[in-house]
Motif scaffolding. Structure first.
Motif, PDB file in Angstrom:
ATOM      1  N   ASN A 108      40.185  -6.884 -55.641  1.00 41.70           N
ATOM      2  CA  ASN A 108      40.092  -5.649 -55.296  1.00 41.70           C
ATOM      3  C   ASN A 108      39.010  -6.023 -54.118  1.00 41.70           C
ATOM      4  O   ASN A 108      37.956  -6.521 -54.387  1.00 41.70           O
ATOM      5  CB  ASN A 108      39.314  -4.605 -56.074  1.00 41.70           C
ATOM      6  CG  ASN A 108      40.408  -4.478 -57.340  1.00 41.70           C
ATOM      7  OD1 ASN A 108      41.997  -4.041 -56.263  1.00 41.70           O
ATOM      8  ND2 ASN A 108      40.572  -4.590 -58.160  1.00 41.70           N
ATOM      9  N   LEU A 109      38.561  -5.042 -53.154  1.00 40.19           N
ATOM     10  CA  LEU A 109      37.657  -5.250 -51.623  1.00 40.19           C
ATOM     11  C   LEU A 109      36.819  -4.663 -52.310  1.00 40.19           C
ATOM     12  O   LEU A 109      36.512  -3.317 -52.924  1.00 40.19           O
ATOM     13  CB  LEU A 109      37.934  -4.617 -50.861  1.00 40.19           C
ATOM     14  CG  LEU A 109      37.404  -4.577 -49.353  1.00 40.19           C
ATOM     15  CD1 LEU A 109      37.649  -6.493 -49.767  1.00 40.19           C
ATOM     16  CD2 LEU A 109      37.752  -3.894 -48.125  1.00 40.19           C
ATOM     17  N   ILE A 110      35.362  -5.216 -52.306  1.00 44.29           N
ATOM     18  CA  ILE A 110      34.286  -4.823 -52.796  1.00 44.29           C
ATOM     19  C   ILE A 110      33.573  -3.923 -52.315  1.00 44.29           C
ATOM     20  O   ILE A 110      32.386  -3.352 -52.125  1.00 44.29           O
ATOM     21  CB  ILE A 110      33.407  -5.788 -54.318  1.00 44.29           C
ATOM     22  CG1 ILE A 110      34.367  -5.920 -54.803  1.00 44.29           C
ATOM     23  CG2 ILE A 110      32.269  -5.492 -54.680  1.00 44.29           C
ATOM     24  CD1 ILE A 110      34.754  -5.238 -56.384  1.00 44.29           C
ATOM     25  N   SER A 111      33.148  -5.206 -50.732  1.00 43.01           N
ATOM     26  CA  SER A 111      32.114  -5.013 -50.025  1.00 43.01           C
ATOM     27  C   SER A 111      32.725  -5.601 -48.399  1.00 43.01           C
ATOM     28  O   SER A 111      33.456  -6.802 -48.575  1.00 43.01           O
ATOM     29  CB  SER A 111      30.281  -5.657 -50.387  1.00 43.01           C
ATOM     30  OG  SER A 111      30.300  -5.468 -51.485  1.00 43.01           O
ATOM     31  N   VAL A 112      32.296  -5.464 -47.259  1.00 44.67           N
ATOM     32  CA  VAL A 112      32.395  -6.465 -46.028  1.00 44.67           C
ATOM     33  C   VAL A 112      32.051  -5.831 -45.067  1.00 44.67           C
ATOM     34  O   VAL A 112      30.761  -5.548 -45.576  1.00 44.67           O
ATOM     35  CB  VAL A 112      33.771  -5.396 -45.098  1.00 44.67           C
ATOM     36  CG1 VAL A 112      33.951  -6.283 -43.992  1.00 44.67           C
ATOM     37  CG2 VAL A 112      35.308  -4.845 -45.859  1.00 44.67           C
ATOM     38  N   CYS A 113      31.343  -7.252 -44.813  1.00 47.65           N
ATOM     39  CA  CYS A 113      30.089  -7.486 -44.595  1.00 47.65           C
ATOM     40  C   CYS A 113      30.585  -8.703 -43.032  1.00 47.65           C
ATOM     41  O   CYS A 113      31.864  -9.110 -42.992  1.00 47.65           O
ATOM     42  CB  CYS A 113      29.383  -9.036 -45.033  1.00 47.65           C
ATOM     43  SG  CYS A 113      29.261  -8.494 -47.385  1.00 47.65           S
TER      44      CYS A 113
ATOM     45  N   ARG B 143      34.651 -10.898 -46.753  1.00 47.08           N
ATOM     46  CA  ARG B 143      35.117 -10.185 -47.893  1.00 47.08           C
ATOM     47  C   ARG B 143      34.457 -10.719 -48.960  1.00 47.08           C
ATOM     48  O   ARG B 143      35.004 -11.398 -49.646  1.00 47.08           O
ATOM     49  CB  ARG B 143      36.449 -10.000 -47.220  1.00 47.08           C
ATOM     50  CG  ARG B 143      36.938  -9.421 -46.093  1.00 47.08           C
ATOM     51  CD  ARG B 143      38.282  -9.246 -45.513  1.00 47.08           C
ATOM     52  NE  ARG B 143      38.483  -8.581 -44.506  1.00 47.08           N
ATOM     53  CZ  ARG B 143      38.541  -7.309 -44.197  1.00 47.08           C
ATOM     54  NH1 ARG B 143      38.589  -6.445 -44.956  1.00 47.08           N
ATOM     55  NH2 ARG B 143      38.550  -6.823 -42.969  1.00 47.08           N
TER      56      ARG B 143
ATOM     57  N   ASN C 249      28.422  -3.294 -45.946  1.00 43.41           N
ATOM     58  CA  ASN C 249      29.338  -1.921 -46.824  1.00 43.41           C
ATOM     59  C   ASN C 249      30.056  -2.295 -47.686  1.00 43.41           C
ATOM     60  O   ASN C 249      30.553  -3.138 -48.559  1.00 43.41           O
ATOM     61  CB  ASN C 249      30.851  -1.070 -45.145  1.00 43.41           C
ATOM     62  CG  ASN C 249      30.271  -1.496 -44.364  1.00 43.41           C
ATOM     63  OD1 ASN C 249      29.740  -2.064 -43.340  1.00 43.41           O
ATOM     64  ND2 ASN C 249      29.642   0.120 -43.996  1.00 43.41           N
ATOM     65  N   HIS C 250      28.989  -1.324 -48.859  1.00 44.59           N
ATOM     66  CA  HIS C 250      29.942  -1.659 -50.259  1.00 44.59           C
ATOM     67  C   HIS C 250      30.560  -0.911 -50.986  1.00 44.59           C
ATOM     68  O   HIS C 250      30.417   0.451 -49.995  1.00 44.59           O
ATOM     69  CB  HIS C 250      28.593  -1.898 -51.215  1.00 44.59           C
ATOM     70  CG  HIS C 250      27.393  -2.946 -50.709  1.00 44.59           C
ATOM     71  ND1 HIS C 250      27.491  -3.567 -50.662  1.00 44.59           N
ATOM     72  CD2 HIS C 250      25.885  -1.998 -50.445  1.00 44.59           C
ATOM     73  CE1 HIS C 250      26.116  -4.403 -50.286  1.00 44.59           C
ATOM     74  NE2 HIS C 250      25.204  -3.289 -50.077  1.00 44.59           N
ATOM     75  N   LEU C 251      31.779  -0.855 -51.135  1.00 45.93           N
ATOM     76  CA  LEU C 251      33.321  -0.203 -51.157  1.00 45.93           C
ATOM     77  C   LEU C 251      33.043   0.233 -52.823  1.00 45.93           C
ATOM     78  O   LEU C 251      33.933   1.095 -53.087  1.00 45.93           O
ATOM     79  CB  LEU C 251      34.470  -0.559 -50.985  1.00 45.93           C
ATOM     80  CG  LEU C 251      34.284  -1.468 -49.018  1.00 45.93           C
ATOM     81  CD1 LEU C 251      34.863  -1.781 -48.030  1.00 45.93           C
ATOM     82  CD2 LEU C 251      33.554   0.494 -48.406  1.00 45.93           C
ATOM     83  N   LYS C 252      32.772  -0.989 -53.594  1.00 45.90           N
ATOM     84  CA  LYS C 252      33.577  -0.471 -55.331  1.00 45.90           C
ATOM     85  C   LYS C 252      32.130  -1.329 -56.186  1.00 45.90           C
ATOM     86  O   LYS C 252      31.720  -2.070 -55.773  1.00 45.90           O
ATOM     87  CB  LYS C 252      34.923  -1.683 -55.524  1.00 45.90           C
ATOM     88  CG  LYS C 252      35.399  -1.222 -56.684  1.00 45.90           C
ATOM     89  CD  LYS C 252      36.518  -1.519 -56.764  1.00 45.90           C
ATOM     90  CE  LYS C 252      36.674  -1.456 -58.550  1.00 45.90           C
ATOM     91  NZ  LYS C 252      38.184  -0.776 -58.249  1.00 45.90           N
TER      92      LYS C 252
ATOM     93  N   THR D 134      35.636 -10.154 -53.248  1.00 46.04           N
ATOM     94  CA  THR D 134      36.641  -9.007 -54.186  1.00 46.04           C
ATOM     95  C   THR D 134      35.786  -9.876 -55.618  1.00 46.04           C
ATOM     96  O   THR D 134      35.174 -10.238 -55.915  1.00 46.04           O
ATOM     97  CB  THR D 134      37.917 -10.033 -53.483  1.00 46.04           C
ATOM     98  OG1 THR D 134      37.303 -11.316 -53.413  1.00 46.04           O
ATOM     99  CG2 THR D 134      38.479  -9.459 -52.137  1.00 46.04           C
TER     100      THR D 134
END
Length: 141
Positions: A125-130, A118, A89-92, A120
């Motif tokens: 900063n959180l970029i993606s959660v895998c 995770r 999941n890409h967040l930023k 960062t």
């Protein structure tokens, strides 16, 4: 003879020669009892056409980090590890600098492993959660 952390990281990084890891400049940078950290520079080489980090490159970083973590905690003289599934999941968005993947175990079974990874940026900063699931199988004689 017990290898030092520096020697283990050097061996991991040396194993990456002539692979996708070398192409993407992925390096293992730290590990502990239940985690591994890898980093990748964000340059045009890993950008999508609009100039931000490509999600596929992020997924490659995450899978690399998680797979190496599973290898570190497995007797690789008798077994080998393969990835089964990865989600991301890409967040930023990120345009430059480095991204860091930290893989930690959710489940560390004898046969299957589940890792939270995770990704960062340099400012944490959180970029993606895998999530990565791996399987450990015995080597054939």
């Amino acid at each position: 003879m017990q290898l030092s952390k520096k020697d283990i990281l050097k061996r991991a990084n040396d194993a990456s020669k002539n692979t996708l890891l070398e192409t993407l400049d992925i390096q293992m940078v730290d590990f502990g009892d239940d985690y591994l950290i890898a980093r990748m520079p964000v340059t045009p080489k890993v950008h999508q056409p609009d100039g931000v980090l490509h999600g596929g490159a992020t997924a490659a970083l995450a899978e690399t980090c998680g797979s190496f973590a599973a290898h570190l905690f497995t007797d690789t003289s008798k077994n080998f590890v393969r990835g089964l599934e990865i989600t991301a999941n890409h967040l930023k968005a990120v345009k430059d600098g480095f991204v860091y993947a930290k893989a930690t175990f959710i489940h560390k079974g004898r046969t299957t492993q589940l890792l939270d990874i995770r990704v960062t940026d340099e400012d944490d900063n959180l970029i993606s959660v895998c999530r990565l699931s791996t399987i450990t199988l015995p080597m054939k004689a």
